[in-house]
Design an enzyme around this catalytic site. Structure first.
Site, short mmCIF file in Angstrom:
data_model
loop_
_atom_site.label_atom_id
_atom_site.label_comp_id
_atom_site.label_asym_id
_atom_site.label_seq_id
_atom_site.Cartn_x
_atom_site.Cartn_y
_atom_site.Cartn_z
N LYS A 1 4.20 9.16 11.64
CA LYS A 1 5.21 10.22 11.57
C LYS A 1 5.19 11.12 12.79
O LYS A 1 6.23 11.55 13.27
CB LYS A 1 5.01 11.06 10.30
CG LYS A 1 5.40 10.31 9.03
CD LYS A 1 5.45 11.24 7.84
CE LYS A 1 5.81 10.48 6.58
NZ LYS A 1 5.75 11.30 5.37
N LYS B 1 8.56 -2.14 5.59
CA LYS B 1 8.85 -1.64 4.24
C LYS B 1 10.21 -0.94 4.23
O LYS B 1 10.62 -0.36 5.24
CB LYS B 1 7.75 -0.71 3.75
CG LYS B 1 7.69 0.61 4.47
CD LYS B 1 6.79 1.63 3.77
CE LYS B 1 6.79 2.92 4.60
NZ LYS B 1 5.97 3.99 4.07
N LYS C 1 13.12 5.53 3.63
CA LYS C 1 14.26 6.42 3.87
C LYS C 1 14.28 6.88 5.31
O LYS C 1 15.33 7.17 5.85
CB LYS C 1 14.28 7.67 2.95
CG LYS C 1 13.14 7.78 2.02
CD LYS C 1 13.27 8.92 1.01
CE LYS C 1 11.89 9.18 0.41
NZ LYS C 1 11.88 9.60 -0.96
P1 TYM Z 1 7.36 9.01 -1.14
O1 TYM Z 1 8.24 10.11 -1.59
O2 TYM Z 1 7.46 8.56 0.28
O3 TYM Z 1 7.57 7.73 -2.04
C1 TYM Z 1 7.52 7.79 -3.47
C2 TYM Z 1 6.85 6.56 -4.02
O4 TYM Z 1 7.55 5.36 -3.62
C3 TYM Z 1 6.64 4.43 -3.06
N1 TYM Z 1 7.34 3.61 -2.05
C4 TYM Z 1 7.37 2.27 -2.04
N2 TYM Z 1 6.82 1.35 -2.85
C5 TYM Z 1 7.07 0.04 -2.57
N3 TYM Z 1 7.83 -0.38 -1.53
C6 TYM Z 1 8.41 0.52 -0.68
N4 TYM Z 1 9.16 0.11 0.34
C7 TYM Z 1 8.18 1.91 -0.92
N5 TYM Z 1 8.58 3.05 -0.29
C8 TYM Z 1 8.07 4.08 -1.00
C9 TYM Z 1 5.55 5.28 -2.45
O5 TYM Z 1 4.36 4.55 -2.26
C10 TYM Z 1 5.41 6.38 -3.47
O6 TYM Z 1 4.57 5.98 -4.54
N6 TYM Z 1 2.95 11.21 -0.36
C11 TYM Z 1 3.86 10.74 -1.40
C12 TYM Z 1 4.27 11.84 -2.39
C13 TYM Z 1 3.14 12.53 -3.05
C14 TYM Z 1 2.25 11.98 -4.02
C15 TYM Z 1 1.36 13.04 -4.37
C16 TYM Z 1 2.13 10.74 -4.62
C17 TYM Z 1 2.77 13.83 -2.84
N7 TYM Z 1 1.70 14.14 -3.64
C18 TYM Z 1 0.35 12.85 -5.32
C19 TYM Z 1 1.12 10.54 -5.55
C20 TYM Z 1 0.24 11.60 -5.90
C21 TYM Z 1 5.10 10.21 -0.73
O7 TYM Z 1 5.46 10.61 0.35
O8 TYM Z 1 5.83 9.35 -1.48
#
Ligand code: TYM
Length: 332
Positions: A112, A195, A198
């Site tokens: 990032k 992957k 967004k």
């Molecule tokens: P975020 O918002 O980027 O994504 C949300 C969830 O979607 C999953 N994900 C995917 N899984 C499979 N294939 C893909 N292409 C794909 N893109 C996204 C992510 O792995 C995630 O589970 N850091 C986290 C948010 C967060 C969080 C937490 C998660 C903040 N605090 C505590 C768990 C526990 C994030 O940016 O997810």
């Protein structure tokens, strides 16, 4: 009941298929069997400085989509992270127990921050995984259902829990990631080795939950497939076809070998057409319920307030212990 916790960032107008298959579907399933806490990670979202209006809008759209996808406010606690003040407080305490090198190893930060250049990337982007650890440890979660891209953050969380427990006395449950192999990395339709994301996928590579059926179908029909014409799973040589097979398999509950047999000799066109229908059918009811929930913002905000109330009760209890362990003088 074991406890489960997970979060999602409100960084776009709509979740995408990767979010839905990698995480949200498991959230919905696990509320049957677990004591479930889910939240919208708006504190994490401000690491990339959205405008206030954008953030408010996306937070509501995210909440509506989660309820729309089947998170049941009776059985699960769904809340907005910033409404539970303790997250930021615990993050600070954990930061004071994290090494610079340990934080600098996080590959998501490296990815990032590359966009901004090392010294102009925000400090929040750097400490982001420590806030995530605070989110998880606050609720004494046993399991954290996420996609494969969160593995490293979960490892850091476990390390920080163990370190805190050994420095200050047993306080936190050490959580385990819950990652389903077949959906841990849903791929970009135009770049099947990357992957779906967004921030980095092109619009053609991304399937959004709130999109109309027309564009969804078009994108799937134009998805990059591989040379040859056989519909078989082969992650090495046919990553595009394999991605579509996985999507159809999990959305219909049909094992991949059965799908391979079904499309033997039929070629990519017939296969893609079916994948498109399966995705459209999965998203349509979510979109409908999301729109309905968004038409009454006051009611949506009220549902979120109920979630925040329940989450706060747990957070207060954890923080009382943490403050005492760390040696902060109680206010009398
Ligand atoms: P975020 O918002 O980027 O994504 C949300 C969830 O979607 C999953 N994900 C995917 N899984 C499979 N294939 C893909 N292409 C794909 N893109 C996204 C992510 O792995 C995630 O589970 N850091 C986290 C948010 C967060 C969080 C937490 C998660 C903040 N605090 C505590 C768990 C526990 C994030 O940016 O997810």
């Amino acid at each position: 009941r074991p406890r489960v916790l997970s979060g999602i960032q409100p960084t776009a107008e709509s979740f995408h298929l990767g979010n839905f298959l990698g995480a949200v579907r498991q959230w919905v399933d696990m509320q049957e069997t677990h004591d479930a806490f889910y939240f919208i990670a708006d504190l994490h979202a401000i690491t990339v400085n959205p405008s206030a209006a954008e953030l408010r809008r996306r937070t509501r759209v995210s909440a509506a989509q989660l309820f729309g996808a089947g998170i049941d406010p009776e059985r699960s606690t769904l809340f907005v992270q910033s409404q539970v003040r303790e997250h930021a407080e615990l993050a600070w305490i954990l930061m004071c127990n994290t090494g610079m090198g340990e934080a600098a190893r996080m590959t998501q930060f490296k990815d990032k921050s590359a966009k901004y250049g090392e010294s102009s990337a925000g400090v929040g982007l750097f400490t982001y995984p420590i806030l995530q650890a605070a989110d998880i440890l606050m609720y004494q979660a046993d399991f954290v259902p996420v996609g494969g891209d969160q593995k490293q953050h979960l490892e850091l969380t476990r390390d920080l829990a163990q370190r805190f427990n050994s420095r200050y006395g047993q306080t936190f449950t050490v959580p385990a990631p819950y990652i389903l192999k077949e959906v841990e990395k849903i791929a970009d339709l135009q770049d099947p080795l990357a992957k779906m994301s967004k921030s980095s996928s092109s619009p053609q590579g991304l399937l959004e939950v709130l999109e109309e059926p027309g564009p969804l179908r078009k994108k799937i029909m134009r998805a990059v497939t591989d040379t040859g014409s056989e519909v078989v799973a082969d992650p090495e040589n046919k990553p595009g076809v394999t991605n579509l097979l996985r999507i159809q398999s999990v959305l219909t509950g049909t094992p991949i070998p059965e799908l391979e047999a079904r499309y033997a000799g039929l070629g990519y066109g017939a296969f893609k057409k079916d994948v498109a229908e399966v995705v459209v059918d999965a998203f349509a009811p979510i979109r409908e319920r999301t729109e309905k929930l968004l038409s009454d913002e006051a009611e949506l905000d009220r549902m979120l307030a109920v979630g925040a109330e329940r989450a706060s009760a747990v957070a207060r209890e954890t923080m009382e212990q943490v403050r005492e362990r760390v040696g902060f003088l109680p206010r009398r």
